[in-house]
Each structure stands twice: as C-alpha cells, then as structure tokens.
Design an enzyme around this catalytic site. Structure first.
Site, PDB file in Angstrom:
ATOM      1  N   PRO A 150       0.827  -1.215   0.000  1.00 58.25           N
ATOM      2  CA  PRO A 150       0.000   0.000   0.000  1.00 58.25           C
ATOM      3  C   PRO A 150       0.865   1.272   0.000  1.00 58.25           C
ATOM      4  CG  PRO A 150       0.150  -0.821   2.228  1.00 58.25           C
ATOM      5  CD  PRO A 150       1.027  -1.699   1.382  1.00 58.25           C
ATOM      6  N   TRP A 151       0.243   2.423   0.312  1.00 55.67           N
ATOM      7  CA  TRP A 151       0.917   3.705   0.125  1.00 55.67           C
ATOM      8  C   TRP A 151       1.342   4.397   1.418  1.00 55.67           C
ATOM      9  CZ3 TRP A 151      -2.444   6.559   2.932  1.00 55.67           C
ATOM     10  CH2 TRP A 151      -3.788   6.159   2.939  1.00 55.67           C
ATOM     11  N   LYS A 175       4.715  -5.026  -6.733  1.00 53.28           N
ATOM     12  CA  LYS A 175       3.821  -3.966  -7.209  1.00 53.28           C
ATOM     13  C   LYS A 175       3.719  -2.899  -6.127  1.00 53.28           C
ATOM     14  CE  LYS A 175      -0.694  -2.931  -7.354  1.00 53.28           C
ATOM     15  NZ  LYS A 175      -0.531  -1.475  -7.414  1.00 53.28           N
ATOM     16  N   PRO A 176       4.348  -1.739  -6.361  1.00 52.46           N
ATOM     17  CA  PRO A 176       4.170  -0.646  -5.409  1.00 52.46           C
ATOM     18  C   PRO A 176       2.738  -0.124  -5.517  1.00 52.46           C
ATOM     19  CG  PRO A 176       5.961  -0.187  -6.974  1.00 52.46           C
ATOM     20  CD  PRO A 176       5.196  -1.357  -7.497  1.00 52.46           C
ATOM     21  N   SER A 177       2.322   0.653  -4.530  1.00 53.04           N
ATOM     22  CA  SER A 177       1.034   1.332  -4.668  1.00 53.04           C
ATOM     23  C   SER A 177       1.136   2.330  -5.819  1.00 53.04           C
ATOM     24  CB  SER A 177       0.695   2.068  -3.374  1.00 53.04           C
ATOM     25  OG  SER A 177      -0.358   2.976  -3.627  1.00 53.04           O
ATOM     26  N   GLU A 178       0.084   2.429  -6.592  1.00 52.70           N
ATOM     27  CA  GLU A 178       0.070   3.410  -7.694  1.00 52.70           C
ATOM     28  C   GLU A 178       0.098   4.836  -7.150  1.00 52.70           C
ATOM     29  OE1 GLU A 178      -2.185   1.197  -6.784  1.00 52.70           O
ATOM     30  OE2 GLU A 178      -4.192   1.638  -7.517  1.00 52.70           O
ATOM     31  N   SER A 229      -5.912  -3.261   2.278  1.00 50.67           N
ATOM     32  CA  SER A 229      -7.231  -3.257   2.913  1.00 50.67           C
ATOM     33  C   SER A 229      -7.825  -4.665   2.985  1.00 50.67           C
ATOM     34  CB  SER A 229      -8.162  -2.351   2.107  1.00 50.67           C
ATOM     35  OG  SER A 229      -8.303  -2.879   0.805  1.00 50.67           O
ATOM     36  N   GLU A 250      -1.429  -8.883   5.377  1.00 51.23           N
ATOM     37  CA  GLU A 250      -1.312  -7.890   6.458  1.00 51.23           C
ATOM     38  C   GLU A 250      -2.403  -6.867   6.193  1.00 51.23           C
ATOM     39  OE1 GLU A 250       0.688  -8.111   8.942  1.00 51.23           O
ATOM     40  OE2 GLU A 250       2.036  -9.666   8.201  1.00 51.23           O
ATOM     41  N   CYS A 284      -1.880   1.169   9.742  1.00 49.64           N
ATOM     42  CA  CYS A 284      -2.683  -0.004  10.098  1.00 49.64           C
ATOM     43  C   CYS A 284      -2.646  -0.181  11.602  1.00 49.64           C
ATOM     44  CB  CYS A 284      -2.133  -1.233   9.398  1.00 49.64           C
ATOM     45  SG  CYS A 284      -0.376  -1.438   9.650  1.00 49.64           S
ATOM     46  N   GLU A 382     -12.175   0.791  10.558  1.00 50.74           N
ATOM     47  CA  GLU A 382     -10.883   1.454  10.376  1.00 50.74           C
ATOM     48  C   GLU A 382     -11.096   2.729   9.551  1.00 50.74           C
ATOM     49  OE1 GLU A 382      -7.954  -0.279   7.628  1.00 50.74           O
ATOM     50  OE2 GLU A 382      -6.497  -0.020   9.242  1.00 50.74           O
ATOM     51  N   TRP A 448       5.409  -8.911  13.060  1.00 50.27           N
ATOM     52  CA  TRP A 448       4.375  -7.958  12.668  1.00 50.27           C
ATOM     53  C   TRP A 448       3.241  -8.704  11.976  1.00 50.27           C
ATOM     54  CZ3 TRP A 448       3.764  -3.270  14.315  1.00 50.27           C
ATOM     55  CH2 TRP A 448       2.783  -2.469  13.716  1.00 50.27           C
TER      56      TRP A 448
HETATM   57  P1  NAD Z   1      -5.613  -1.299  -0.930  1.00 51.55           P
HETATM   58  O1  NAD Z   1      -6.064  -2.632  -0.465  1.00 51.55           O
HETATM   59  O2  NAD Z   1      -6.532  -0.433  -1.648  1.00 51.55           O
HETATM   60  O3  NAD Z   1      -4.337  -1.457  -1.889  1.00 51.55           O
HETATM   61  C1  NAD Z   1      -3.183  -2.147  -1.499  1.00 51.55           C
HETATM   62  C2  NAD Z   1      -2.447  -2.589  -2.744  1.00 51.55           C
HETATM   63  O4  NAD Z   1      -3.233  -3.569  -3.425  1.00 51.55           O
HETATM   64  C3  NAD Z   1      -2.180  -1.478  -3.761  1.00 51.55           C
HETATM   65  O5  NAD Z   1      -0.910  -1.667  -4.341  1.00 51.55           O
HETATM   66  C4  NAD Z   1      -3.282  -1.710  -4.778  1.00 51.55           C
HETATM   67  O6  NAD Z   1      -2.976  -1.226  -6.061  1.00 51.55           O
HETATM   68  C5  NAD Z   1      -3.375  -3.228  -4.782  1.00 51.55           C
HETATM   69  N1  NAD Z   1      -4.636  -3.770  -5.279  1.00 51.55           N
HETATM   70  C6  NAD Z   1      -5.840  -3.151  -5.385  1.00 51.55           C
HETATM   71  N2  NAD Z   1      -6.760  -4.008  -5.904  1.00 51.55           N
HETATM   72  C7  NAD Z   1      -6.123  -5.185  -6.110  1.00 51.55           C
HETATM   73  C8  NAD Z   1      -6.532  -6.449  -6.594  1.00 51.55           C
HETATM   74  N3  NAD Z   1      -7.782  -6.686  -6.968  1.00 51.55           N
HETATM   75  N4  NAD Z   1      -5.623  -7.451  -6.649  1.00 51.55           N
HETATM   76  C9  NAD Z   1      -4.361  -7.246  -6.245  1.00 51.55           C
HETATM   77  N5  NAD Z   1      -3.899  -6.066  -5.790  1.00 51.55           N
HETATM   78  C10 NAD Z   1      -4.777  -5.042  -5.714  1.00 51.55           C
HETATM   79  O7  NAD Z   1      -5.026  -0.614   0.391  1.00 51.55           O
HETATM   80  P2  NAD Z   1      -4.451   0.853   0.531  1.00 51.55           P
HETATM   81  O8  NAD Z   1      -5.608   1.789   0.487  1.00 51.55           O
HETATM   82  O9  NAD Z   1      -3.322   1.042  -0.412  1.00 51.55           O
HETATM   83  O10 NAD Z   1      -3.844   0.802   2.012  1.00 51.55           O
HETATM   84  C11 NAD Z   1      -4.608   1.012   3.157  1.00 51.55           C
HETATM   85  C12 NAD Z   1      -4.936  -0.304   3.837  1.00 51.55           C
HETATM   86  O11 NAD Z   1      -3.758  -1.054   4.068  1.00 51.55           O
HETATM   87  C13 NAD Z   1      -5.549  -0.099   5.199  1.00 51.55           C
HETATM   88  O12 NAD Z   1      -6.659  -0.944   5.368  1.00 51.55           O
HETATM   89  C14 NAD Z   1      -4.444  -0.504   6.165  1.00 51.55           C
HETATM   90  O13 NAD Z   1      -4.858  -0.939   7.410  1.00 51.55           O
HETATM   91  C15 NAD Z   1      -3.739  -1.560   5.400  1.00 51.55           C
HETATM   92  N6  NAD Z   1      -2.363  -1.695   5.871  1.00 51.55           N
HETATM   93  C16 NAD Z   1      -2.021  -2.780   6.650  1.00 51.55           C
HETATM   94  C17 NAD Z   1      -0.745  -2.912   7.149  1.00 51.55           C
HETATM   95  C18 NAD Z   1      -0.363  -4.087   8.018  1.00 51.55           C
HETATM   96  O14 NAD Z   1       0.820  -4.322   8.213  1.00 51.55           O
HETATM   97  N7  NAD Z   1      -1.299  -4.837   8.568  1.00 51.55           N
HETATM   98  C19 NAD Z   1       0.217  -1.959   6.843  1.00 51.55           C
HETATM   99  C20 NAD Z   1      -0.145  -0.864   6.060  1.00 51.55           C
HETATM  100  C21 NAD Z   1      -1.444  -0.751   5.570  1.00 51.55           C
END
Ligand code: NAD
Length: 480
Positions: A150-151, A175-178, A229, A250, A284, A382, A448
């Site tokens: 994620p980002w 794959k980094p976050s976009e 997420s 995670e 998170c 959350e 973690w």
């Molecule tokens: P997100 O789930 O929207 O995206 C995470 C990643 O998944 C991005 O790179 C995104 O492009 C990719 N993605 C989106 N759709 C996908 C699909 N269908 N298949 C595969 N990959 C896909 O999450 P976010 O908004 O970037 O981050 C916020 C969330 O991350 C929060 O819920 C937060 O709690 C969680 N988070 C958890 C931890 C942890 O260690 N538990 C750490 C950081 C963030």
C-alpha cells in the site's frame, strides 16, 4: 525520478503504452507520471523471475546475503535523498520519512544475517527415536513471489517483504502502490547498481486491477504477500485459491490504547498522540480507540486535545512540520465522510473535524470524538486518518473486554504504572503486538501481523522469512 518498469534487470516501457499521474498531497496536484503496467508486463516480470529462480535459489544464503547487505548499505548511503522523495510523494513529515528509510535499511541488513543463518542450518539432522533411520531438514524457497504493498509506509512495507523473500531464495515481482511509486522504483535502481542478477527483483507499477490481479492469479507464482485493505485482501486470497497459492495477508486494524489511572501522565499523553497522529493516522497500527480509566479521563482528554491542537501542519519537507496531509484525495474524502457521519450520529466532537486554515492540500485537522458508543461505525471501522475515538472504563476487566470487542487484532498499547497489571492486560489482549508504556517501537527482530481480521501470517523476524520457505524432510533408512 524514475518512471519506467524494472523487469529482468532493465528499465522498460509497458507493452501497452500508458501513464499514471503521481500527486503531491501537500499541494493536491500531480507532479510526475509513472508507467501504467498491465497483464502483459506482469507476464514478462513473472517469466523473468521464474528464469532467475533456480540460480538464485542455488546460490545459497551466504551469497544472497552479500546482495542484501549491499542493498542495506545503498539505502543507508541514499537515506536523506530517498526520505525527501518519499516525504513529497506520501506527504509524511521529513522526520518520519527518515525513520522509514532507516527501518528499510535495517530490514535488509537483518535479513542478510538471516540468509546466512538459513544456509548454516540447512540439512540439519533431526533426532529420531529409531536409529535405523536418518532424517535431515531442508528449508527451500517457495518460488516466484508476488509482493503487493500500500501507500502509507513507502519502502518500509516493501522492505519487510522483499528482504525476507530474497533472503529465503525466492525471486520477486513487486507492485508498489500506484499512489506512492516514486521511492519504490529507486529500489530497482539500487538493484541495478549493486549488480543483483536480472530477474531476481522486478518492479511493475500500475493499478490493482491491471497489475495486482494478474500477479495474484498467475500460474507461475508460488507465493503471494499482500499488505492493504481487508476488501482487497479477500480478493487476493480468492485469486490465489484456484492455484492453491500460499498467501500472507497484512490487513487493517482498529487498535486500542488502554490508559490506567496509575500511568505516568506525560508518557500516556505521548503514547496517545503518537499512536493516532503519526503519519496523519494513516497507519494499520493506529491506536484509534482510546480506553481511559474514568478517574483521570478529564485531565487526560484535556491534555491530548491541547497536544493535538499544538501539532504543526505544513509542508512535509519543512523541518518544523509535525503533521502532513492525507496521502490521497480519495482517502481524504473518506476520512471527512467518517467525521461527518460522527457528527450526524450526534457524537461529541472535542476538537478538529475540519481543514487547517491556509493550506491547500489534502489536510485534515487532528480530530477527537469523546464518549463514542461501541455501536458507532467510528468505533468499529478502520478510518485510516487522524481521528481518535474515546471511551472510559472503571475496571481492568472492563478495559480488556472493550479492547477485545473488535473484529481486528493487529496491535495494542497499554499504559500503566503497575508492571504486573500492564503485563496481565498485554497478555489478555487479542493482538499480534502489544506495547507497554512505549510509543510504537518496531524492531525487525519482533513480529508484525495480526489476530482476527487483521491478517494471516507474520512479517519480520524469523517468521518473516519462514513464510517464503517450504519445509522439506529427507528421511533415509540406514543400511542394516
Ligand atoms: P488497498 O487494499 O486499496 O491497496 C493495497 C495494494 O493492493 C495497492 O498496491 C493496490 O494497487 C493493490 N490492489 C488493489 N486491488 C487489487 C486487486 N484486486 N488485486 C491485487 N492487488 C490489488 O489498500 P491501501 O488503500 O493502499 O492501504 C490502506 C490499507 O492497508 C488499510 O486498510 C491498512 O490498514 C492496510 N495496511 C495494513 C498494514 C499491516 O501491516 N497490517 C500496513 C499498512 C497498511
């Protein structure tokens, strides 16, 4: 700033041309573009990782450790420049981005040691109750790993996956976050600089739909590690299911911080403020539910309101800035929608709730709601922003019950002047990591990951590398 895909050791344009804008949250405007990868690029990256796998696996832990240590060194050497890239793209104050870069370097250094330890224990004898047999234990890398991040902590979440995966002997498609691809692409530049064999680390920028989905469904991918997420985590798990892929997740949190009346007051204020307003609450591990013992509630709440109002918002690249903007517009809007919902539910808004004056970007004031019912969406879901919800308790049992009344179980903080009480409560809380009288200190040696809906598996420590390893025993019957 890089803007291409890093596949098979080469920077390249996507097969289907396309770009994704990259924003600066402090201004709310685009300032760069990166390649919009797609399914054909994922195919290329997985093919490169598959081709590189046998040699990387067979190189052995000591050889792999040399590369990991070299990456750690480069991350250290370039820490200030990388922190600036991350701060601008993510919006986090520079001081926080510096902590992130130190964390990333420490992670690679640690897994260099773990790679050596892996080689040293390879083929260890297994004690058997029958001397007619001999057994040895091997731990072998799973294969090609798809890593999706994620980002909110650029390069940190990535290092927590890439370093143990490479140490284990897996080859990687990342794959980094976009939203925050800038600093992650620099990892490709570092890989190139240190001469990491082509295909061992591939980086494909793009959306979840066009890059993430094919990465999770690809038949040649053995391991998926995802941070993000819950909604997407469930989709990732489903995409990996037909191929019976090993999946680590995670996910989210809604973590408690429990403050007892006997706590050191200043320590409690520091832990509460840091637990929710660091990284503008986009953690998170944010301790977004404050449980405070009733007898000190008024005094503590006054102090945290004052502390939150004193946090200086501003340009994340200015040394004096203490709280930055929300990283992306959609998240900014989501946090504001939760605040509006809290107001509509009639919750008591103690401070914040709006935008700090004089700033154009995606800023939200530190926001605190008091006496929030446990049925409120703000208490249970959350929010992922600078929003703290408070409830009081009168007994230790009540505090534990409130802390555990949650779908998530990522982390918790306990602040108490009574060591036995603090440890009792820490043991009773359902969470993967509990801090006692401490800000959220994360050591790469400790694990973690979460209980309940917070995920599957653990990162960091030896557990982080285990999730990329298959266990194999070889048992021989000895000559009679
Ligand atoms: P997100 O789930 O929207 O995206 C995470 C990643 O998944 C991005 O790179 C995104 O492009 C990719 N993605 C989106 N759709 C996908 C699909 N269908 N298949 C595969 N990959 C896909 O999450 P976010 O908004 O970037 O981050 C916020 C969330 O991350 C929060 O819920 C937060 O709690 C969680 N988070 C958890 C931890 C942890 O260690 N538990 C750490 C950081 C963030």
């Amino acid at each position: 700033m890089r803007n291409q895909l890093f596949i098979d050791g080469k920077w390249q344009e996507p097969v289907e041309p396309g770009r994704i804008p990259v924003f600066e949250p402090y201004r709310g405007t685009a300032y760069h573009e990166v390649a919009a990868g797609g399914p054909a690029d994922v195919d290329k990256a997985v093919a490169a990782a598959k081709a590189a796998f046998p040699a990387w696996r067979d190189a052995g832990g000591r050889e792999r450790a040399r590369y990991l240590a070299a990456i750690a060194e480069k991350l250290q050497d370039r820490a200030e420049e990388l922190a600036r890239l991350s701060s601008r793209n993510n919006g986090k104050p520079l001081g926080e981005a510096r902590i992130d870069m130190a964390d990333a370097a420490a992670c690679f250094a640690y897994y260099a040691e773990q790679a050596i330890a892996l080689q040293n224990r390879q083929d260890a004898d297994v004690a058997l109750p029958d001397d007619g047999f001999h057994a040895r234990l091997r731990q072998e890398p799973a294969g090609v790993a798809s890593l999706i991040v994620p980002w909110n902590f650029p390069l940190v979440t990535t290092s927590w996956k890439v370093a143990p995966a490479l140490a284990a002997g897996c080859t990687v498609v990342l794959k980094p976050s976009e939203i925050t691809p800038i600093v992650e692409l620099e990892l490709g530049a570092i890989a190139e600089e240190i001469g990491l064999p082509p295909g061992v680390l591939n980086i494909v920028t793009g959306t979840g739909e066009r890059v993430g989905t094919p990465m999770t469904a690809h038949p040649d991918v053995a391991k998926i590690s995802f941070t993000g997420s819950n909604a997407v985590g469930a989709r990732v798990m489903a995409a990996g299911a037909p191929g019976v892929k090993s999946v680590s997740l995670e996910l989210g949190g809604k973590s408690p911080i429990v403050v007892f009346a006997n706590a050191d007051f200043d320590e409690a204020v520091e832990c509460v403020l840091g637990g929710i307003f660091f990284n503008a609450g986009q953690m998170c591990s944010a301790t977004s539910r404050l449980l405070v013992e009733k007898s000190i509630a008024l005094k503590l709440i006054d102090a945290i309101i004052a502390g939150s109002q004193a946090l200086k918002p501003g340009d994340p690249l200015d040394e004096g800035t203490q709280i930055g903007p929300i990283t992306m517009k959609a998240q900014h809007d989501k946090v504001l929608a939760y605040i509006e919902r809290g107001k509509a539910e009639g919750l008591s808004l103690l401070t914040g709730g709006g935008k700090p004056a004089g700033l154009d970007g995606w800023f939200i004031e530190p926001t605190i709601f008091g006496d929030v019912p446990t049925t409120s969406a703000l208490w249970r879901e959350e929010i992922f922003g600078p929003v703290l919800c408070i409830r009081t308790f009168e007994t230790e049992e009540e505090a534990i019950a409130l802390a555990n009344d949650c779908d998530f179980g990522l982390v918790a903080t306990v602040v108490s002047g009574d060591e036995a009480q603090a440890n009792r409560v820490a043991n009773a809380i359902e969470a993967g990591h509990v801090w006692i009288n401490s800000p959220q200190a994360i050591f790469v040696q400790t694990s973690w990951g979460g209980f309940k809906a917070s995920g599957i598996g653990r990162e960091l420590g030896p557990w982080g590398m285990s999730s990329y390893l298959e266990v194999k025993h070889v048992t021989s019957r000895l000559k009679r």
